[in-house]
Design a protein around this motif. Sequence first.
Motif, PDB file in Angstrom:
ATOM      1  N   PHE A   1       0.865  -1.187   0.000  1.00  0.00           N
ATOM      2  CA  PHE A   1       0.000   0.000   0.000  1.00  0.00           C
ATOM      3  C   PHE A   1       0.894   1.228   0.000  1.00  0.00           C
ATOM      4  O   PHE A   1       1.513   1.565   1.005  1.00  0.00           O
ATOM      5  N   HIS A   2       0.967   1.881  -1.161  1.00  0.00           N
ATOM      6  CA  HIS A   2       1.914   2.983  -1.329  1.00  0.00           C
ATOM      7  C   HIS A   2       1.228   4.322  -1.057  1.00  0.00           C
ATOM      8  O   HIS A   2       0.165   4.599  -1.621  1.00  0.00           O
ATOM      9  N   VAL A   3       1.873   5.109  -0.224  1.00  0.00           N
ATOM     10  CA  VAL A   3       1.304   6.410   0.160  1.00  0.00           C
ATOM     11  C   VAL A   3       2.366   7.487  -0.005  1.00  0.00           C
ATOM     12  O   VAL A   3       3.549   7.259   0.269  1.00  0.00           O
ATOM     13  N   GLY A   4       1.934   8.654  -0.467  1.00  0.00           N
ATOM     14  CA  GLY A   4       2.817   9.815  -0.552  1.00  0.00           C
ATOM     15  C   GLY A   4       2.194  10.989   0.191  1.00  0.00           C
ATOM     16  O   GLY A   4       0.970  11.077   0.316  1.00  0.00           O
ATOM     17  N   ALA A   5       3.036  11.870   0.684  1.00  0.00           N
ATOM     18  CA  ALA A   5       2.538  13.071   1.357  1.00  0.00           C
ATOM     19  C   ALA A   5       3.377  14.255   0.929  1.00  0.00           C
ATOM     20  O   ALA A   5       4.561  14.117   0.605  1.00  0.00           O
ATOM     21  N   ALA A   6       2.747  15.418   0.908  1.00  0.00           N
ATOM     22  CA  ALA A   6       3.462  16.661   0.599  1.00  0.00           C
ATOM     23  C   ALA A   6       2.943  17.750   1.532  1.00  0.00           C
ATOM     24  O   ALA A   6       1.738  18.010   1.603  1.00  0.00           O
ATOM     25  N   LEU A   7       3.880  18.330   2.233  1.00  0.00           N
ATOM     26  CA  LEU A   7       3.595  19.305   3.282  1.00  0.00           C
ATOM     27  C   LEU A   7       4.069  20.663   2.797  1.00  0.00           C
ATOM     28  O   LEU A   7       5.209  20.786   2.340  1.00  0.00           O
ATOM     29  N   GLU A   8       3.198  21.670   2.902  1.00  0.00           N
ATOM     30  CA  GLU A   8       3.574  23.024   2.481  1.00  0.00           C
ATOM     31  C   GLU A   8       3.862  23.873   3.713  1.00  0.00           C
ATOM     32  O   GLU A   8       3.022  23.953   4.623  1.00  0.00           O
ATOM     33  N   ASP A   9       5.060  24.495   3.752  1.00  0.00           N
ATOM     34  CA  ASP A   9       5.365  25.364   4.887  1.00  0.00           C
ATOM     35  C   ASP A   9       4.905  26.794   4.593  1.00  0.00           C
ATOM     36  O   ASP A   9       4.417  27.093   3.493  1.00  0.00           O
ATOM     37  N   VAL A  10       5.054  27.684   5.579  1.00  0.00           N
ATOM     38  CA  VAL A  10       4.511  29.041   5.418  1.00  0.00           C
ATOM     39  C   VAL A  10       5.274  29.848   4.373  1.00  0.00           C
ATOM     40  O   VAL A  10       4.784  30.880   3.912  1.00  0.00           O
ATOM     41  N   ASP A  11       6.456  29.389   4.000  1.00  0.00           N
ATOM     42  CA  ASP A  11       7.193  30.065   2.921  1.00  0.00           C
ATOM     43  C   ASP A  11       6.877  29.465   1.557  1.00  0.00           C
ATOM     44  O   ASP A  11       7.484  29.852   0.548  1.00  0.00           O
ATOM     45  N   GLY A  12       5.981  28.491   1.515  1.00  0.00           N
ATOM     46  CA  GLY A  12       5.593  27.890   0.247  1.00  0.00           C
ATOM     47  C   GLY A  12       6.459  26.723  -0.177  1.00  0.00           C
ATOM     48  O   GLY A  12       6.250  26.154  -1.251  1.00  0.00           O
TER      49      GLY A  12
ATOM     50  N   ALA B   1       7.107  13.119   6.098  1.00  0.00           N
ATOM     51  CA  ALA B   1       7.155  14.493   5.576  1.00  0.00           C
ATOM     52  C   ALA B   1       7.320  15.500   6.715  1.00  0.00           C
ATOM     53  O   ALA B   1       8.154  16.405   6.643  1.00  0.00           O
ATOM     54  N   VAL B   2       6.541  15.319   7.765  1.00  0.00           N
ATOM     55  CA  VAL B   2       6.626  16.256   8.897  1.00  0.00           C
ATOM     56  C   VAL B   2       8.014  16.194   9.534  1.00  0.00           C
ATOM     57  O   VAL B   2       8.642  17.231   9.783  1.00  0.00           O
ATOM     58  N   PHE B   3       8.520  15.010   9.766  1.00  0.00           N
ATOM     59  CA  PHE B   3       9.800  14.896  10.468  1.00  0.00           C
ATOM     60  C   PHE B   3      10.959  15.389   9.597  1.00  0.00           C
ATOM     61  O   PHE B   3      11.934  15.935  10.112  1.00  0.00           O
ATOM     62  N   LYS B   4      10.846  15.208   8.298  1.00  0.00           N
ATOM     63  CA  LYS B   4      11.872  15.771   7.411  1.00  0.00           C
ATOM     64  C   LYS B   4      11.930  17.294   7.580  1.00  0.00           C
ATOM     65  O   LYS B   4      13.004  17.881   7.739  1.00  0.00           O
ATOM     66  N   ALA B   5      10.777  17.923   7.531  1.00  0.00           N
ATOM     67  CA  ALA B   5      10.738  19.390   7.630  1.00  0.00           C
ATOM     68  C   ALA B   5      11.192  19.853   9.010  1.00  0.00           C
ATOM     69  O   ALA B   5      12.000  20.786   9.125  1.00  0.00           O
ATOM     70  N   ILE B   6      10.686  19.205  10.039  1.00  0.00           N
ATOM     71  CA  ILE B   6      11.060  19.602  11.407  1.00  0.00           C
ATOM     72  C   ILE B   6      12.565  19.472  11.602  1.00  0.00           C
ATOM     73  O   ILE B   6      13.209  20.343  12.185  1.00  0.00           O
ATOM     74  N   SER B   7      13.139  18.406  11.076  1.00  0.00           N
ATOM     75  CA  SER B   7      14.578  18.176  11.275  1.00  0.00           C
ATOM     76  C   SER B   7      15.421  19.165  10.485  1.00  0.00           C
ATOM     77  O   SER B   7      16.629  19.274  10.719  1.00  0.00           O
ATOM     78  N   GLU B   8      14.793  19.884   9.552  1.00  0.00           N
ATOM     79  CA  GLU B   8      15.505  20.943   8.812  1.00  0.00           C
ATOM     80  C   GLU B   8      15.225  22.316   9.412  1.00  0.00           C
ATOM     81  O   GLU B   8      15.565  23.347   8.821  1.00  0.00           O
ATOM     82  N   GLY B   9      14.543  22.329  10.561  1.00  0.00           N
ATOM     83  CA  GLY B   9      14.347  23.586  11.277  1.00  0.00           C
ATOM     84  C   GLY B   9      13.054  24.315  10.963  1.00  0.00           C
ATOM     85  O   GLY B   9      12.805  25.403  11.473  1.00  0.00           O
ATOM     86  N   VAL B  10      12.211  23.723  10.125  1.00  0.00           N
ATOM     87  CA  VAL B  10      10.941  24.366   9.761  1.00  0.00           C
ATOM     88  C   VAL B  10       9.903  24.060  10.841  1.00  0.00           C
ATOM     89  O   VAL B  10       9.824  22.925  11.324  1.00  0.00           O
TER      90      VAL B  10
END
Length: 127
Positions: A22-33, A56-65
């Motif tokens: 079961f393949h799932v993808g996610a895309a998260l948009e931050d406030v800078d787009g 997706a969330v943890f990737k962004a959080i770990s980059e400081g977003v």
Amino acid sequence: MEPLLEAALKARDNAHAPFSKFHVGAALEDVDGRIWTGCNVENASYGLTLCAERVAVFKAISEGVRKFRRIAVAADTDKLTPPCGACRQILWEFLGNADVILVNLQGKTATFKMRDLLPEPFDASFI
Ligand code: THU
């Protein structure tokens, strides 16, 4: 199709799901787009599996977003696939009452508010 939805569908191609298939993808948009993507990553011990949304969330959080606008979730189902309970809790922590957009391979979409997906959430306000 909106770039955020296209990004979720494309991220799905990277899913590591040899057990459920079961393949799932996610895309998260931050406030800078900026868009942060994720796919589900399964493991032979099953319980260690991470859903696309949390990747997706943890990737962004770990980059400081820290501030996000919305998230799109892509799966190959007629009835659009919503985030699991664990992901709803994580999404509430970082996105609050944001829009969650579901999409399938035919381009069918539906949008939900996080508050509707997770009524009466437990969060930092209780601590
Ligand atoms: N999964 C996600 O990645 N996101 C969802 O919204 C639903 C479920 C994954 C977890 C597991 O790898 C597979 O889908 C089957 O549950």
